[in-house]
Design a protein around this motif. Sequence first.
Motif, PDB file in Angstrom:
ATOM      1  N   ALA A 293       5.442 -24.960 -19.506  1.00  0.00           N
ATOM      2  CA  ALA A 293       4.373 -23.619 -19.232  1.00  0.00           C
ATOM      3  C   ALA A 293       3.204 -23.921 -19.864  1.00  0.00           C
TER       4      ALA A 293
ATOM      5  N   LYS B  77      -1.589 -21.297 -13.739  1.00  0.00           N
ATOM      6  CA  LYS B  77      -1.114 -19.988 -13.770  1.00  0.00           C
ATOM      7  C   LYS B  77      -2.242 -19.387 -12.465  1.00  0.00           C
ATOM      8  N   PRO B  78      -1.368 -18.748 -11.505  1.00  0.00           N
ATOM      9  CA  PRO B  78       0.095 -18.540 -11.362  1.00  0.00           C
ATOM     10  C   PRO B  78       0.710 -20.037 -10.874  1.00  0.00           C
ATOM     11  N   SER B  79       1.910 -19.952 -11.095  1.00  0.00           N
ATOM     12  CA  SER B  79       2.776 -21.193 -10.622  1.00  0.00           C
ATOM     13  C   SER B  79       3.814 -21.023  -9.795  1.00  0.00           C
TER      14      SER B  79
ATOM     15  N   ILE C  17       7.059 -17.433 -17.868  1.00  0.00           N
ATOM     16  CA  ILE C  17       5.901 -17.331 -17.421  1.00  0.00           C
ATOM     17  C   ILE C  17       5.719 -16.300 -16.366  1.00  0.00           C
TER      18      ILE C  17
ATOM     19  N   GLU D 156       3.778 -14.762 -14.489  1.00  0.00           N
ATOM     20  CA  GLU D 156       2.938 -14.764 -13.276  1.00  0.00           C
ATOM     21  C   GLU D 156       3.562 -15.904 -12.308  1.00  0.00           C
ATOM     22  N   SER D 157       4.795 -16.590 -12.651  1.00  0.00           N
ATOM     23  CA  SER D 157       5.621 -17.527 -11.900  1.00  0.00           C
ATOM     24  C   SER D 157       6.047 -16.982 -10.596  1.00  0.00           C
TER      25      SER D 157
END
Length: 294
Positions: free
Chosen positions: A70, A75-77, A97, A99-100
């Motif tokens: 991470a 990001k985002p991922s 994470i 925003e993943s």
Amino acid sequence: MNLDTLNLKYLPLGWKYTDSILYAEQCGDTEEANAYNSADGCRQRERSSNLLQAGYYDMPFYREALGKVADVIPKPSCIVDLGCGDGRLSKEALILIPESRVVAIDFNPTDLKRLWAALSGDEKKRVTLICSSANKTFPWIDFADAVILSEVAYTLSDPLDAYRAAWRCLKPGGMAMVSNVSSQAYFVHALLNSDWGQVGRILCEKKFVDTVRGQSEHTVEVHLYDKKRMQRDAEAVGFEVLECITVPAEPALLLHGMRLRGELSDEKISLLKKVSSQAAGIERIYISLLRKAV
């Protein structure tokens, strides 16, 4: 379902989308897949929350490794959990994470449905479920920032097939977290069982025959690893090895020994905690952090 996550405009020929799951053509139609399905899935996520299961003592090491992934991915991922089971590490990635987006892939629809039921409404918006095998060729490439390949490759007749699948999913420079089991732990496991055939097989062939019990028994020959093989297999398909984390075997072996003797109970939890903090050096699982070479 958002196909943009997979770099696809349309579903590939022969694929279908039903009940929140994208099904690969001829997915899971093997004797091995049917055996795991009849055994009601892997239930790793459930077991990993139980202090009387070995997975509980593995999780701090997986969280450490995921944290390192991470730290370096954008990001985002987009993260692929290849051979996700019931989503033990998919859930961790979603939490770690926020925003993943996670693409969770497994050949067992029972496990995928179990993962879906465990997701919150927000998490469901960030997860794509795919029913397919880890050694299949997928119709998408170069879209993921990270791949999780946890305790999967070693179960295949050719573990490199799973490594290759992970490599194809990744963008250039993408990260992979790959784990496989150690021959050391399986050797002690066979000694505890007085299984001399397995002892010889482990020492001479670096393999172990495991049994999946569902409606019928199905044997699976698994490949056993040491750190040199972890590096060799990763580099063979184009990965750069950044780090290899070792998960100690002592809690798992203690649990197995107590089960054999019918002595496992909540009263043993304090002993398990002591053992987990004072490892004697027996290796259970290796977790490699890899980068797709460019």
